[in-house]
Write an enzyme that holds these catalytic residues in place. Structure first.
Site, short mmCIF file in Angstrom:
data_model
loop_
_atom_site.label_atom_id
_atom_site.label_comp_id
_atom_site.label_asym_id
_atom_site.label_seq_id
_atom_site.Cartn_x
_atom_site.Cartn_y
_atom_site.Cartn_z
N ARG A 110 9.52 -14.28 7.65
CA ARG A 110 9.03 -14.35 6.27
C ARG A 110 9.09 -15.79 5.76
O ARG A 110 8.16 -16.25 5.09
CB ARG A 110 9.86 -13.44 5.37
CG ARG A 110 9.46 -13.54 3.91
CD ARG A 110 10.25 -12.61 3.02
NE ARG A 110 9.83 -12.74 1.63
CZ ARG A 110 10.23 -11.93 0.64
NH1 ARG A 110 11.06 -10.93 0.90
NH2 ARG A 110 9.81 -12.12 -0.58
N ASN B 276 4.94 -3.65 4.35
CA ASN B 276 3.82 -4.51 3.95
C ASN B 276 3.17 -5.17 5.15
O ASN B 276 3.82 -5.41 6.17
CB ASN B 276 4.32 -5.59 2.99
CG ASN B 276 4.52 -5.07 1.59
OD1 ASN B 276 3.72 -4.32 1.09
ND2 ASN B 276 5.61 -5.49 0.95
N HIS C 112 -1.45 -4.36 -3.75
CA HIS C 112 -1.20 -5.73 -4.23
C HIS C 112 -2.46 -6.41 -4.75
O HIS C 112 -2.55 -7.64 -4.79
CB HIS C 112 -0.54 -6.58 -3.14
CG HIS C 112 0.88 -6.17 -2.85
ND1 HIS C 112 1.70 -6.85 -1.99
CD2 HIS C 112 1.62 -5.14 -3.34
CE1 HIS C 112 2.89 -6.27 -1.95
NE2 HIS C 112 2.85 -5.22 -2.76
N TYR D 79 0.55 -9.71 -8.41
CA TYR D 79 -0.06 -10.37 -7.25
C TYR D 79 -1.41 -11.00 -7.59
O TYR D 79 -1.88 -11.85 -6.83
CB TYR D 79 -0.22 -9.37 -6.09
CG TYR D 79 1.12 -8.97 -5.53
CD1 TYR D 79 1.72 -9.70 -4.52
CD2 TYR D 79 1.81 -7.86 -6.03
CE1 TYR D 79 2.96 -9.35 -4.02
CE2 TYR D 79 3.04 -7.50 -5.53
CZ TYR D 79 3.62 -8.25 -4.52
OH TYR D 79 4.85 -7.91 -4.03
#
Length: 406
Positions: free
Chosen positions: A75, A129, A179, A229
């Site tokens: 990430r 996700n 999102h 988002y």
């Protein structure tokens, strides 16, 4: 999640909850706290921990997927290398989101196939996700799957508090992709109830805008509430500059998780620590319990915001696009409720990102540098040849260990 299962046991009676994790140390710490939470709240269900996926899903009624291939280190990279090309670094959208999809889709499909072999009747509830792309991969492969995000339930709880009503009274006209959604109406009492969104914006627009980190004027001009988002699209360049000057969210989360795991090791801790509220994912447990209960036929709200096939709901998208809208949910799955015509201002972006998701899924399933490049070129946050080429090189360089074809 554990706290939610314990508190909402009347909605979803759980006889056994199995926690599966390849990280044995983390599994032991989380499992211990989970058992103490169940015991404190008087829940009679058992909690089992295992690193054996096949054993863990054996006999399951529902399998909830939450995973991160490559952990927080991956990430961190997703949020960093796109900035080198002047593009937003974020783990679920843009180039970072594509990298996560490429790593994640093959792993999730492998898990789903093992679930199907062990128990073909089990529902798969995907929190992983990017939810839209992952859910589409699952549905396309014929799995009993529904995708779930906490954006809608977060708005529902926030709006209910501002309006002084119970969350059950608030129904959202929530439309878009995971999102990439807008609240185009806020109705009291059900799908056909009074739309109080204009009043909500007039009386509480500043509070809503502050939460979204968008100017109040944006809400007034649009007359809708975009998800957080949308900030990556509406204020892209400003966000890039901001991300370049502060620690990544991944670094913050990694430090938080380290502290949380230390807390979980305290045998006296038997409730959800307050620090967990800063980790993200608010109200996931309530949404998950509600969805699982409805899918398993034991209760749950009949109408919920989920990710599922379009099936003509948004006529400008293919039927097999995965959209995020209110749906009728029951043992047969999720069927989208009718949606009012979508303003071209939003429909155009939805169609654009859907096209990107088509290409992203092909890249995740079939691999190849050119497929990655085309997906990036199609993304509205990239869209330039030089950027797409540079981002493709960086994506592959940072993810080779997780891509079998690279």
């Amino acid at each position: 999640m554990i706290d939610g299962f314990a508190r909402l046991r009347d909605t979803l009676p759980v006889t056994e909850l199995v926690l599966v994790d390849p990280a044995a140390e983390r599994l032991e710490l989380v499992g211990g706290l989970a058992r103490r939470i169940f015991a404190r709240q008087g829940h009679e269900g058992t909690i089992t921990t295992t690193s054996d996926l096949d054993a863990g899903v054996d006999g399951a009624d529902a399998v909830l997927l939450q995973l991160r291939v490559g952990g927080q280190a991956a990430r961190e990279r997703d949020e960093t290398w796109p900035l080198e090309c002047g593009c937003v670094g974020q783990e679920t959208t843009g180039a970072g989101g594509l990298a996560k999809a490429l790593r994640t889709v093959p792993v999730v499909l492998d898990i789903a196939e093992r679930v199907r072999r062990t128990n073909p009747d089990a529902w798969i509830i995907d929190f992983t996700n990017p939810v839209g792309i992952v859910t589409r991969a699952l549905l396309r492969a014929g799995h009993k799957a529904v995708g779930l995000c906490n954006v809608a339930i977060g708005f529902q709880r926030k709006f209910a508090a501002l309006l002084g009503v119970s969350p059950a009274e608030v129904h959202l006209d929530h439309v878009g992709l995971n999102h990439l959604t807008w609240e185009t109406g806020v109705r009291l009492g059900g799908p056909g109830g009074e739309d109080v969104l204009p009043r909500l914006l007039a009386e509480h627009g500043d509070a809503v805008a502050d939460d979204l980190r968008l100017p109040r004027s944006v809400l007034d001009r649009l007359g809708v509430v975009p998800s957080y988002y949308l900030r990556y699209f509406y204020a892209h360049d400003a966000v890039v500059e901001e991300l370049r000057t502060k620690p990544s969210r991944a670094a913050e989360v990694a430090a938080m998780e380290k502290q949380l795991l230390e807390m979980y090791g305290d045998s006296a801790l038997d409730e959800k620590p307050a620090l967990l509220g800063k980790r993200g994912g608010a109200f996931y447990s309530e949404a998950a319990v509600d969805l699982a209960a409805a899918l398993l036929g034991g209760g749950g709200s009949p109408h919920q915001v989920v990710n599922t096939y379009n099936r003509g709901t948004l006529p400008f998208l293919p039927d097999d696009a995965v959209i995020e809208v209110p749906a009728a949910v029951g043992p047969q799955g999720a069927a989208p409720l009718p949606v009012a015509p979508v303003d071209p201002l939003y429909a155009g972006l939805i169609a654009n990102v859907t096209a990107y998701e088509d290409l992203a899924l092909e890249a995740a399933l079939r691999g190849g540098r050119e497929r990655v490049f085309k997906a990036l070129l199609a993304h509205p946050l990239v869209g330039q040849l030089e950027y797409a080429d540079g981002l493709t090189d960086r994506l592959l360089a940072h993810n080779r260990e997780h891509l079998a074809w690279a």
